[in-house]
Design an enzyme around this catalytic site. Structure first.
Site, PDB file in Angstrom:
ATOM      1  CG  ASP A  77      -1.788   1.140   1.278  1.00 27.65           C
ATOM      2  OD1 ASP A  77      -2.543   1.442   0.181  1.00 27.65           O
ATOM      3  OD2 ASP A  77      -1.838   1.747   2.438  1.00 27.65           O
ATOM      4  CG  ASP A 104      -1.470   7.786   0.459  1.00 26.73           C
ATOM      5  OD1 ASP A 104      -0.446   8.009  -0.072  1.00 26.73           O
ATOM      6  OD2 ASP A 104      -2.779   7.787  -0.245  1.00 26.73           O
TER       7      ASP A 104
END
Length: 641
Positions: free
Chosen positions: A255, A257
């Site tokens: 991922d 952020d």
């Protein structure tokens, strides 16, 4: 017939100390000249004619080809006269070239799926050339290219680069498919002429279409002593062969952020992008360990109109530049620009849709699996939210939750990760150093487990029992068993319903009822399990489904797990207790509650109360365990970058 051109006319000045007057195309790599490695690769992919353009020490290359020329394909050497540069050499022999031909630089060692590369080139009939690109760990001193969203080259950025600019980590790897017809206008161009610095940029300015084919496969310049040594070592270790997309690849899906960068709300411009400390070092570790490192990220900022696709690319250019400055790179970035909810000022109507790429839907992972030939069983999903953990479960890939960003406390999806670590750097440490030992430990513990057995894993809170349980299930699945982890924390009572002591924190009546049912199934069944939300301290019934059969090995994990072993017929229960250094456990407990927003003093009080109402009861059960285990922990390491 397919044709390749090998540019073997270089002087090899930088290699003189190692190979003397030998042309660099004949440098020995693993018992064969570099040129022979190239010829054999070309033959493997159906290339039947090779034109070798020679200049410096031409007679040695010609003699080698004459003596060794039993490759089963046509190999012809042509002396292009005075040095003309890479493009100039090819332009001088246009009459000898097929309409489409492969160009290989003579000082590059490569193991690339040339068939896949050719298919990509042929699919884009309007392209004058297709340039092979890949990321590397030193883009700051490499020739880079920039492309549009659909892979059309928009700019060449030769080294050196403006330190104030951000660039995508797309390094031109000196491997091209070229259409002969597209070169005709430059047939009489002055030489020396280089492809990357001169001809390709000029073709762009003239309106020609050039495509980028991006792949992480092995292709390296062997033109210096250090690089030659590296290539030889990579060949001997098998690294070159493992990098080929013909071989299944292992990957980490990251991922963005909250995992790679600080989650500063919805990041809409490069200035707001900041790497989390240690993230670059973690990614560099994955690069060195031969994991394909792939970013999969939801970016609803595009659908909401907060930023454009171009803005998002600039953010990613900054990420790649910052990683490259720290010796790290990602192999690919997949993002979902959609967002189904409406009502945002400036939202993009075309992107307000339900799609297959918005996590936890598996579209982004599925694309990467196909593009990179990824083996899901060897791979990991790492993220900071329940969305990432749900993605991992739906994709059939192991999951690691990092406690940065949302830290799994978002509760969008009621799912539990396989493993939890503080941040991405420690995720890398876990995968590369701790996990192999953990799997070995689990393998030894369950050597005698059979289908239908039950493993009970107990220990004090934050001792590592969930880690061991996940490893046990992982090993069992690797052996072909069906295995399910049943975490007793699912049945923690809501805060208002709890009773005294550790036993009162759990709904023991319901736990015993469910475990009895699981142990006694006679055919495959699907059960709904509850989920306890740590932040709100509320229990949610029927939140996640599991499927079990009489052959399923259950791994029942929790502080009070050993109190349930009486529910299993004799001989089918395997009981383990996880020990831990108490100071380390205290640190983990207080850190966990601090992460949930509890201040330090209150967290310390919670630990003290646990010492009174949990520790004596749980430790008393230790004597009933078949085996006691102390796991290797992730030692605190100072991450750099």
């Amino acid at each position: 017939m397919m044709q390749a051109v090998v540019l073997a006319g270089g002087l090899g000045t930088r290699l003189r100390s190692r190979i003397g007057d030998l042309p660099k195309s004949l440098a020995n790599i693993g018992g064969k000249p570099l040129l022979e490695h190239q010829i054999l690769l070309a033959k493997q992919h159906g290339i039947e004619r090779i034109l070798i353009l020679v200049n410096h020490a031409a007679e040695q290359i010609v003699e080698f080809c004459n003596q060794r020329g039993n490759w089963g394909i046509e190999v012809r050497c042509v002396d292009d006269g005075a040095p003309r540069g890479t493009a100039g050499a090819v332009l001088s022999v246009l009459d000898l070239l097929d309409e489409d031909f492969l160009t290989i630089y003579g000082d590059t060692m490569l193991d690339v799926d040339l068939t896949r590369f050719k298919c990509f080139h042929e699919k884009h009939e309007a392209a004058a050339a297709t340039v092979f690109t890949h990321p590397n760990d030193h883009p700051h001193d490499s020739d880079l290219i920039e492309t549009s969203e659909d892979g059309v080259v928009t700019a060449f950025h030769p080294y050196p680069h403006d330190p104030g600019c951000f660039y995508p980590n797309k390094v031109s790897a000196a491997l091209y498919y070229i259409r002969r017809q597209a070169l005709l206008p430059w047939r009489a161009a002055a030489t020396p002429l280089d492809f990357g610095k001169d001809l390709f940029p000029e073709m762009l300015r003239a309106g020609a279409e050039i495509r980028s084919y991006s792949s992480p496969e092995y292709i390296k310049d062997a033109g210096t002593p250090a690089r030659l040594d590296k290539v030889c070592a990579d060949l001997a270790s098998g690294r070159i062969a493992r990098a080929s997309l013909a071989s299944p690849q292992k990957a980490v899906f990251l991922d963005r952020d909250g995992c790679i960068n600080v989650d500063d709300g919805h990041i809409d411009r490069p200035e707001r992008f900041e790497l989390i400390k240690g993230a670059a070092a973690a990614i560099a570790c994955f690069n060195q360990a031969e994991y394909r490192t792939i970013v999969v990220t939801n970016q609803p900022v595009v659908a909401r109109g907060d930023c454009s696709v171009r803005d998002l690319r600039r953010i990613h250019d900054k990420m790649e530049t910052e990683l490259g400055r720290r010796g790290a790179f990602v192999d690919a970035i997949y993002y979902c620009p959609h967002h189904p909810d409406r009502g945002f000022a400036g939202e993009v109507e075309a992107l307000k849709v339900h799609c297959e790429c918005r996590k936890p839907a598996t579209g982004l992972v599925d694309q990467a699996v196909e593009a990179f030939n990824i083996d899901r069983r060897q791979s990991w999903v790492i993220g900071d939210s329940s969305t990432d953990i749900a993605l991992a479960k739906r994709s059939g890939i192991r999951s690691i939750l990092v406690e940065t960003g949302a830290g799994g406390l978002d509760s969008k999806y009621h799912v539990m990760p396989d493993y939890t670590v503080p941040d991405l750097f420690e995720a890398a440490t876990f995968i590369l150093t701790v996990h192999p030992t953990l799997v070995d430990t689990a393998s030894d513990l369950i050597a005698h487990v059979e289908p239908g057995d039950v493993c009970f894993v107990a220990g004090l809170s934050r001792s590592g029992k969930s880690v061991l349980s996940s490893a046990i299930a992982e090993v069992l699945r690797g052996r072909g068993f069906d295995a399910q982890v049943v975490a007793l924390d699912r049945w923690i009572r809501s805060a208002a319903d709890r009773e005294a002591t550790v036993m009162g924190r759990y709904d023991m009546n319901e736990i015993r009822k469910v475990v009895s049912r699981l142990v006694g199934v006679r055919s495959r069944e699907t059960l709904d399990l509850p989920y306890y939300e740590k932040l709100s301290r509320v229990s949610h019934p029927r939140s996640e489904k599991i499927s079990i059969s009489p052959e399923t090995v259950l791994v029942v994990e929790g502080a009070v797990a050993l109190s349930l072993s009486d529910l299993v017929p004799p001989g089918r229960a395997h009981t383990f207790f996880v020990d831990i250094d108490e100071e380390l456990r205290r640190h983990r407990v207080t850190r966990e509650y601090s992460r949930r927003g509890v201040d330090r003093e209150a967290a310390a009080r919670i630990y003290s109360s646990r010492q009174e109402d949990e520790t004596p009861i749980v430790l008393a059960s230790r004597a009933s365990a078949n085996q006691c285990v102390r796991l290797r922990v992730i030692e605190p390491i100072e991450a750099v970058g």
